[in-house]
Write an enzyme that holds these catalytic residues in place. Structure first.
Site, short mmCIF file in Angstrom:
data_model
loop_
_atom_site.label_atom_id
_atom_site.label_comp_id
_atom_site.label_asym_id
_atom_site.label_seq_id
_atom_site.Cartn_x
_atom_site.Cartn_y
_atom_site.Cartn_z
N GLU A 268 56.21 41.40 36.17
CA GLU A 268 55.99 41.92 37.47
C GLU A 268 56.22 41.00 38.50
O GLU A 268 56.90 41.28 39.56
CB GLU A 268 54.61 42.60 37.55
CG GLU A 268 54.41 43.65 36.71
CD GLU A 268 55.23 44.97 36.98
OE1 GLU A 268 55.25 46.17 35.86
OE2 GLU A 268 55.98 45.00 37.99
N ARG A 272 59.61 41.68 40.69
CA ARG A 272 59.62 42.30 42.15
C ARG A 272 59.61 41.19 43.06
O ARG A 272 60.23 41.14 44.08
CB ARG A 272 58.01 42.83 42.20
CG ARG A 272 57.78 44.11 41.32
CD ARG A 272 56.62 45.01 41.63
NE ARG A 272 56.28 45.78 40.93
CZ ARG A 272 55.51 46.87 41.06
NH1 ARG A 272 54.92 47.15 42.29
NH2 ARG A 272 54.91 47.60 39.91
N ASP A 402 62.88 48.35 26.82
CA ASP A 402 63.89 48.99 27.94
C ASP A 402 64.70 47.81 28.37
O ASP A 402 65.88 47.83 28.38
CB ASP A 402 63.25 49.86 28.92
CG ASP A 402 62.19 49.33 29.69
OD1 ASP A 402 61.70 48.30 29.48
OD2 ASP A 402 61.50 50.29 30.46
N GLU A 536 64.15 56.32 37.11
CA GLU A 536 65.27 55.89 36.29
C GLU A 536 66.13 56.96 36.13
O GLU A 536 67.47 56.70 36.00
CB GLU A 536 64.44 55.77 34.84
CG GLU A 536 63.90 54.38 34.72
CD GLU A 536 62.54 54.70 35.26
OE1 GLU A 536 62.03 53.36 35.50
OE2 GLU A 536 61.97 55.50 35.59
N THR A 622 66.17 44.92 37.37
CA THR A 622 65.23 46.27 36.79
C THR A 622 64.32 46.52 37.85
O THR A 622 63.84 47.74 37.65
CB THR A 622 64.63 45.87 35.61
OG1 THR A 622 64.27 47.02 34.84
CG2 THR A 622 63.15 45.24 35.95
#
Length: 647
Positions: A268, A272, A402, A536, A622
């Site tokens: 994360e 981010r 993913d 998504e 992502t």
């Protein structure tokens, strides 16, 4: 008793001569010294050593214990009881990850964690390697710190000249069609509304709670603050919301404190914070974003100090640099979509710092994955950072797996199509996915099932809906005879994900939907019915629009805008909902930071011209932070010219 072993000494110990007392005291002091000295040769996880030695002298390997069943029960829990995946935060105040990577059990101490790990079979090798890892951590920090002095080697002007097009297009991507432009302006208004309320009620916190009008911090970012600020920087900039962007930049300059000592998700923080800061730097050239990204990137390096170089999922961002695995991950394993979602950002950290360590770390991951055997060509979700072997044969294109696949094709594209290893791994994985996971429902819907040791689970998560866009952007570089097939497959999957929206009462999609027992593209379990402002499906709409210019994708995107406005917009922001199948909605009181970074950005790009962040020059991480294609030869030529001109 000891006294009985000394000649001439009574059992009571009375009557000792001076020489005998001296011998006895010498023997006793030697015994005490031996006992205490032995502590330093015990494995790190032994309880006595944990009592006498400080926390920073050991490196715990895992938090808690658990199994894959723990993880999946965690994923299935109702919205109000669980910490949701994909970097969102729950209404109960506990932050979790995009990948369902947070234990559902209470946090335990490092002491308890290590002792529990020792009692679990198969951990002896790790105990023997921890002290070596600490030594490596110290030397690695010394090595990686060298990059600070080299940050001026990157030429921002040379980078700009190597772009094929202006990042913001001729007119900031303004479409010529008035109706489309009106829709784009609506998305911009939604962003401003979400941002203004975040600033009013949660400024400096990680996310906004719009119902209670306060901020949320959570525990996923290791004490870092301002996740919504960092996630919004590039969105505000490309939308032309310059006053809001300048407020965000000022906060980064004056208030973003990276000297935290908390326990953070490696994944994360990377996607981010590091991704958001890198993107902001490349778009604006502001040095503060680069320096913050480099400082934070260095703090993540100790997570790689494992016998295999596969990083663990949790890292202490303080001086100790300790790292460990998620408590629910089987046998202390690392998660595919976590250690596989570092490549884009770490390559750019090397580009900016001229320090090869970041690239070397992620290339090492790839080398190990290429070396080990893959069941049916598939990549399971759990890998031991100690042995380098798969822990369980669960394969998913949704949560836990993913973005690993996403980063393979994007690494190839970001390398200016020179990273042949990434290309080969991606198309090989896609072939295995098609052979084992892609299914067609009786109603004609194409979907990605999950694979559990050879048994298919006919479920597709919202997270897996990114795959329509992924397969689409990779279609043109596949084998010539398969290019149209890949584009068709991308369109079919995107259509299925759109169906999961249209078959709900709110026209928003559930967290997961199934294709069994007569159900198609609908959630059959109460725990799968929630929607937390996820991006998504809209992400795939944007990519498919760029690739085909089929107007249906813009229409589908507008349907999502209308549903968000009707069901998720509240007085002071946007909130997720607990059940997409009822129009009497119950809100979860959380405006996720990825709603600002991804959902609204993808919608804005969907209604913009293609020259706004053109795909020839930019690859989205992502978290939807745009990172530029690395044109090595061009950069070298331009930098050489700059040096020559300056002489």
């Amino acid at each position: 008793m000891v006294f009985r072993k000394l000649p001439g000494v009574s059992a009571s110990g009375m009557g000792l001569r001076l020489s005998q007392k001296f011998v006895f005291l010498l023997f006793l002091s030697g015994l005490v010294t031996l006992c205490f000295g032995a502590l330093f040769f015990l494995p790190d996880s032994v309880r006595l050593k944990r009592i006498f030695l400080s926390k920073t002298e050991t490196q715990p390997a895992t938090v808690g214990s658990g199994s894959e069943n723990d993880a999946h029960e965690h994923l299935k829990r109702p919205r109000e009881q669980q910490e949701h995946p994909r970097g969102m935060t729950s209404a109960k105040g506990e932050t979790s990850t995009k990948l369902k990577s947070q234990s559902r059990k209470p946090q335990i101490s490092h002491h308890e964690a290590t002792e529990r790990e020792r009692l679990v079979g198969g951990r002896a090798q790790e105990e023997l390697t921890l002290s070596r890892s600490n030594t490596e951590s110290t030397s690695e920090k010394e090595t990686s710190s060298d990059h600070v002095a080299n940050t001026d080697t990157f030429s921002y002007k040379a980078f700009q000249r190597c772009l094929l097009k202006q990042p913001l297009g001729r007119e900031h991507g303004k479409p010529s069609d008035p109706r489309t432009n009106e829709r784009r302006e609506k998305v911009k208004e939604m962003m401003k509304f979400a941002w203004d309320n975040y600033k009013r009620y949660a400024w400096g916190k990680n996310e906004l709670r719009p119902l209670t009008k306060n901020g949320h911090i959570g525990n996923m970012f290791g004490g870092l603050r301002g996740a919504s600020v960092i996630d919004s920087l590039d969105t505000l900039y490309i939308m032309g919301l310059m006053e809001e962007y300048n407020d965000a930049k000022e906060w980064v300059q004056n208030s973003l404190d990276l000297n935290s000592n908390g326990e953070a998700s490696l994944f994360e923080v990377n996607i981010r914070y590091v991704g958001g800061l890198l993107s902001a730097y490349y778009l604006t050239g502001e040095e503060v974003f680069k320096s913050k990204a480099m400082e934070l990137g260095e703090k993540l390096l100790p997570a790689f100090n494992t016998p295999t170089g596969i990083p663990r999922g949790v890292i202490n961002l303080g001086s100790s640099g300790t790292s460990w695995s998620w408590g629910w991950a089987s046998a202390g394993s690392s998660i595919l979509a976590e250690f596989g979602t570092l490549h884009l950002e770490f390559v750019h950290l090397t580009e900016l710092s001229n320090n090869p360590i970041y690239r070397e770390k992620v290339i090492n991951i790839r080398k190990l994955l290429n070396k080990i055997e893959k069941p049916h060509g598939l990549y399971p979700n759990f890998l031991s950072p100690v042995s380098g072997n798969w822990v369980q044969h669960h394969v998913s294109i949704g949560g836990l797996g993913d973005s690993f696949y996403e980063y393979l094709i994007k690494s190839y594209l970001m390398s200016d199509k020179t990273d042949d290893d990434a290309k080969a791994m991606y198309y090989s994985a896609l072939e295995a996915i098609e052979a084992n996971l892609v299914q067609k429902s009786p109603g004609g819907l194409t979907y990605m099932a999950e694979w559990r040791g050879g048994i298919l689970d006919h479920k597709m998560g919202h997270l897996a809906c990114f795959s329509g866009g992924m397969i689409g952007i990779g279609a043109d570089d596949g084998a010539p005879e398969k290019r149209q097939h890949y584009l068709d497959l991308a369109a079919e999957i995107t259509h299925t994900c759109h169906e999961s929206y249209t078959r709900s009462a709110t026209k928003l999609g559930p967290e997961a939907f199934r294709f069994d027992s007569g159900a198609e593209a609908t959630a059959t379990r109460l725990s799968d019915r929630y929607y937390i402002l996820r991006p998504e499906v809209i992400e795939s709409y944007m990519y498919m629009w760029r690739l085909t210019h089929d107007p249906k994708y813009r229409e589908w995107g507008w349907e999502a805008v209308e549903a968000l406005e009707e069901h998720c917009r509240v007085e002071s922001g946007f909130s997720g909902i607990r059940d997409v199948y009822t129009v009497t909605v119950s809100h979860d009181n959380m405006q996720q930071s990825f709603f600002l970074s991804e959902t609204l950005k993808y919608l804005y790009l969907l209604f913009s011209d293609d020259d706004l962040l053109p795909l020839e020059d930019w690859v989205f991480n992502t978290e939807a932070h745009p990172l530029p294609v690395v044109r090595k030869s061009c950069l070298q030529d331009e930098e050489t010219q700059d040096k020559t001109a300056s002489k």
